[in-house]
Design an enzyme around this catalytic site. Sequence first.
Site, mmCIF file in Angstrom:
data_model
loop_
_atom_site.group_PDB
_atom_site.id
_atom_site.type_symbol
_atom_site.label_atom_id
_atom_site.label_comp_id
_atom_site.label_asym_id
_atom_site.label_seq_id
_atom_site.Cartn_x
_atom_site.Cartn_y
_atom_site.Cartn_z
ATOM 1 N N ASP A 1 0.808 -1.228 0.000
ATOM 2 C CA ASP A 1 0.000 0.000 0.000
ATOM 3 C C ASP A 1 0.838 1.274 0.000
ATOM 4 O O ASP A 1 0.418 2.314 0.536
ATOM 5 C CB ASP A 1 -0.966 0.027 1.208
ATOM 6 C CG ASP A 1 -1.930 -1.130 1.201
ATOM 7 O OD1 ASP A 1 -2.273 -1.594 0.099
ATOM 8 O OD2 ASP A 1 -2.331 -1.579 2.291
ATOM 9 N N GLY B 1 -4.564 -4.218 -3.761
ATOM 10 C CA GLY B 1 -5.562 -3.189 -4.019
ATOM 11 C C GLY B 1 -4.800 -1.947 -4.434
ATOM 12 O O GLY B 1 -4.150 -1.331 -3.611
ATOM 13 N N HIS B 2 -4.800 -1.654 -5.732
ATOM 14 C CA HIS B 2 -4.014 -0.533 -6.246
ATOM 15 C C HIS B 2 -4.951 0.583 -6.697
ATOM 16 O O HIS B 2 -5.794 0.375 -7.567
ATOM 17 C CB HIS B 2 -3.120 -0.987 -7.404
ATOM 18 C CG HIS B 2 -2.114 -2.038 -6.988
ATOM 19 N ND1 HIS B 2 -1.297 -2.678 -7.861
ATOM 20 C CD2 HIS B 2 -1.797 -2.527 -5.760
ATOM 21 C CE1 HIS B 2 -0.519 -3.528 -7.206
ATOM 22 N NE2 HIS B 2 -0.819 -3.455 -5.923
HETATM 23 P P1 GDP Z 1 -0.755 0.374 -3.615
HETATM 24 O O1 GDP Z 1 -1.376 -0.868 -3.116
HETATM 25 O O2 GDP Z 1 0.721 0.425 -3.353
HETATM 26 O O3 GDP Z 1 -1.065 0.684 -5.055
HETATM 27 O O4 GDP Z 1 -1.385 1.557 -2.749
HETATM 28 P P2 GDP Z 1 -2.942 1.718 -2.315
HETATM 29 O O5 GDP Z 1 -3.717 2.138 -3.499
HETATM 30 O O6 GDP Z 1 -3.396 0.543 -1.562
HETATM 31 O O7 GDP Z 1 -2.804 2.867 -1.226
HETATM 32 C C1 GDP Z 1 -2.191 4.076 -1.532
HETATM 33 C C2 GDP Z 1 -3.201 5.194 -1.266
HETATM 34 O O8 GDP Z 1 -2.512 6.425 -1.271
HETATM 35 C C3 GDP Z 1 -4.261 5.331 -2.361
HETATM 36 O O9 GDP Z 1 -5.455 5.739 -1.756
HETATM 37 C C4 GDP Z 1 -3.719 6.429 -3.264
HETATM 38 O O10 GDP Z 1 -4.740 7.138 -3.941
HETATM 39 C C5 GDP Z 1 -3.031 7.296 -2.263
HETATM 40 N N1 GDP Z 1 -1.856 8.043 -2.759
HETATM 41 C C6 GDP Z 1 -0.865 7.609 -3.596
HETATM 42 N N2 GDP Z 1 0.089 8.564 -3.703
HETATM 43 C C7 GDP Z 1 -0.314 9.600 -2.927
HETATM 44 C C8 GDP Z 1 0.268 10.879 -2.587
HETATM 45 O O11 GDP Z 1 1.354 11.230 -3.028
HETATM 46 N N3 GDP Z 1 -0.448 11.654 -1.711
HETATM 47 C C9 GDP Z 1 -1.646 11.269 -1.185
HETATM 48 N N4 GDP Z 1 -2.263 12.082 -0.338
HETATM 49 N N5 GDP Z 1 -2.202 10.080 -1.468
HETATM 50 C C10 GDP Z 1 -1.535 9.269 -2.325
HETATM 51 P P1 IMO Z 2 -0.927 -4.123 -2.228
HETATM 52 O O1 IMO Z 2 -0.520 -4.708 -3.582
HETATM 53 C C1 IMO Z 2 -0.909 -4.468 2.091
HETATM 54 C C2 IMO Z 2 -0.952 -8.495 3.773
HETATM 55 C C3 IMO Z 2 -2.195 -8.912 4.527
HETATM 56 C C4 IMO Z 2 -1.577 -9.874 5.526
HETATM 57 C C5 IMO Z 2 -0.484 -10.560 4.711
HETATM 58 C C6 IMO Z 2 -0.908 -11.901 4.115
HETATM 59 O O2 IMO Z 2 -2.213 -3.393 -2.287
HETATM 60 O O3 IMO Z 2 0.185 -3.353 -1.658
HETATM 61 P P2 IMO Z 2 -2.518 -12.587 2.117
HETATM 62 O O4 IMO Z 2 -3.960 -12.290 1.880
HETATM 63 O O5 IMO Z 2 -1.609 -12.114 1.025
HETATM 64 O O6 IMO Z 2 -2.254 -14.016 2.462
HETATM 65 O O7 IMO Z 2 -2.151 -11.767 3.455
HETATM 66 O O8 IMO Z 2 -0.153 -9.655 3.667
HETATM 67 N N1 IMO Z 2 -1.202 -8.005 2.389
HETATM 68 C C7 IMO Z 2 -1.138 -6.728 2.030
HETATM 69 N N2 IMO Z 2 -0.935 -5.623 2.774
HETATM 70 N N3 IMO Z 2 -1.038 -4.364 0.756
HETATM 71 C C8 IMO Z 2 -1.212 -5.459 -0.005
HETATM 72 O O9 IMO Z 2 -1.229 -5.433 -1.344
HETATM 73 C C9 IMO Z 2 -1.317 -6.719 0.637
HETATM 74 N N4 IMO Z 2 -1.505 -7.975 0.215
HETATM 75 C C10 IMO Z 2 -1.424 -8.759 1.295
HETATM 76 O O10 IMO Z 2 -2.809 -7.819 5.152
HETATM 77 O O11 IMO Z 2 -0.948 -9.162 6.553
HETATM 78 MG MG MG Z 3 -2.893 -1.535 -1.819
#
Ligand code: GDP
Ligand code: IMO
Ligand code: MG
Length: 438
Positions: free
Chosen positions: A28, A55-56
């Site tokens: 994340d 979850g991207h």
């Molecule tokens: P990922 O799993 O690495 O793709 O990241 P996620 O989407 O799970 O979580 C990142 C969150 O941060 C999302 O809600 C993005 O919209 C948000 N985000 C990404 N870059 C920035 C930033 O530079 N500033 C802020 N405020 N939010 C950001």
């Molecule tokens: P992105 O791609 C954050 C974490 C889960 C748990 C551990 C194992 O959005 O960065 P799993 O379901 O893979 O067996 O869970 O890994 N986890 C993540 N945490 N971002 C993710 O994906 C994750 N995918 C799995 O919360 O601790």
């Molecule tokens: Mg994510």
Amino acid sequence: MTLSIKNEAELTEKLGQVIYIAGSQWGDEGKGKLVDILSQHYDIIARCAGGANAGHTIVVKEGGESKKFVFHLMPSGVLHEGKMCVIGNGAVVEIPTLFEEISMLKEKGVNIHGKLKISDRAHLLLSYHKTIDGIQEDRKGDSKVGTTKRGIGPCYTDKASRIGIRVGDLLDFDHFAEKFRANAERHMKVYGFELDIEQEINYYKDAIESIEPFIDNTAKYINESYKEGKTVLAEGAQGTHLDIDHGTYPYVTSSNTTSGGVSTGLGIGPNKITNVIGIMKAYTTRVGEGPFPSELPLKEAEMLREQGAEYGATTGRPRRCGWLDTIVVKEAVMLNGLTSINMTKLDVLTGITPIKVAVGYKLNGEKTDYIPFSLKDFENVEVEYIEMEGWTEDISKAKTFEELPENAKAYVKKVEELVETPINFIGVGVHRDEMIYR
Ligand code: GDP
Ligand code: IMO
Ligand code: MG
């Protein structure tokens, strides 16, 4: 520290033909946003590991309105025309989730026709994997991993046990049905759950027509495209410290999230990878259980959680929050061979002072620069912090590094020095254009 990127136009020239976007913490970090930006400049965008546990998030401005997309399986490059998205052999594919994503995209006006290839060698994640994930977590009780309950561990377990069912197996349906029956019966016996096997098999029978056009030998496709000069962006899922080998085991996911996963998960030689970009949040978050040395207590973490909207994109769970830990990131630099870093969410630190940064660990009175092996050691780690002064100015409109307040610049430079890797991208907001290049 050699790399410098002044603007978007320089991206492919500076980064090269095959790049990997890796999470440098516990997931994340904001991978989706950079993948979306870079996808405009790359031909093929490929997922190499993990599944719908990811979850991207991508937020796109359209006519003054913000449209939010969350991708679990679909590579985050799908919003751009003329690109090929690939789900590689190292990923695990849950067909119903894929269909949901395809419909969500259709509703939002994005057609994926001719834009997606799924490896015939990728393993199918089936409903019983999700059921088993839930049962295993319940049975573990207090020592549960805190998984996303998307079935990831059980699916990779079947793969490693050599009983897994692959996407390509769907093309020989009788064979698929036979394997499905055998696996389902075996799992039902071991875990004690009920499943309407024939109903599931019929679901896949109906699904074949829609899924077949996407199935391909993607390693062959990627390598042939490479020879033609096409560029490849491998999109990491999860983060370095969730890697099954290098992460905080057993609180990890079940795949290789570090850069080695690109070669195994796509079938592309490691010598072809030109740059590895690490995504690093300006602070740290973690979802699920497991060690987190720079974690803040619930109350103190609230400010980061609320300002950073730190709730899981897949499960909605509140994310644990803490200070940036440069030991964690330095290890990601080492394990992935990071050549560049994108610091994300710098804007979230606005108004917080002092800002702390973890710069070292002490274990049993001895200084260490590495992540400990055992969970017991983690419990005994004393974290050393430095404190930096914060800023109060809104930085979300800053377009260049020079426009940032002095203290924000000092923060970026200090972190860069500590992790010994250039910070070439700085995120100052959720949108595509809220990114500083340097
Ligand atoms: P990922 O799993 O690495 O793709 O990241 P996620 O989407 O799970 O979580 C990142 C969150 O941060 C999302 O809600 C993005 O919209 C948000 N985000 C990404 N870059 C920035 C930033 O530079 N500033 C802020 N405020 N939010 C950001
Ligand atoms: P992105 O791609 C954050 C974490 C889960 C748990 C551990 C194992 O959005 O960065 P799993 O379901 O893979 O067996 O869970 O890994 N986890 C993540 N945490 N971002 C993710 O994906 C994750 N995918 C799995 O919360 O601790
Ligand atoms: Mg994510």
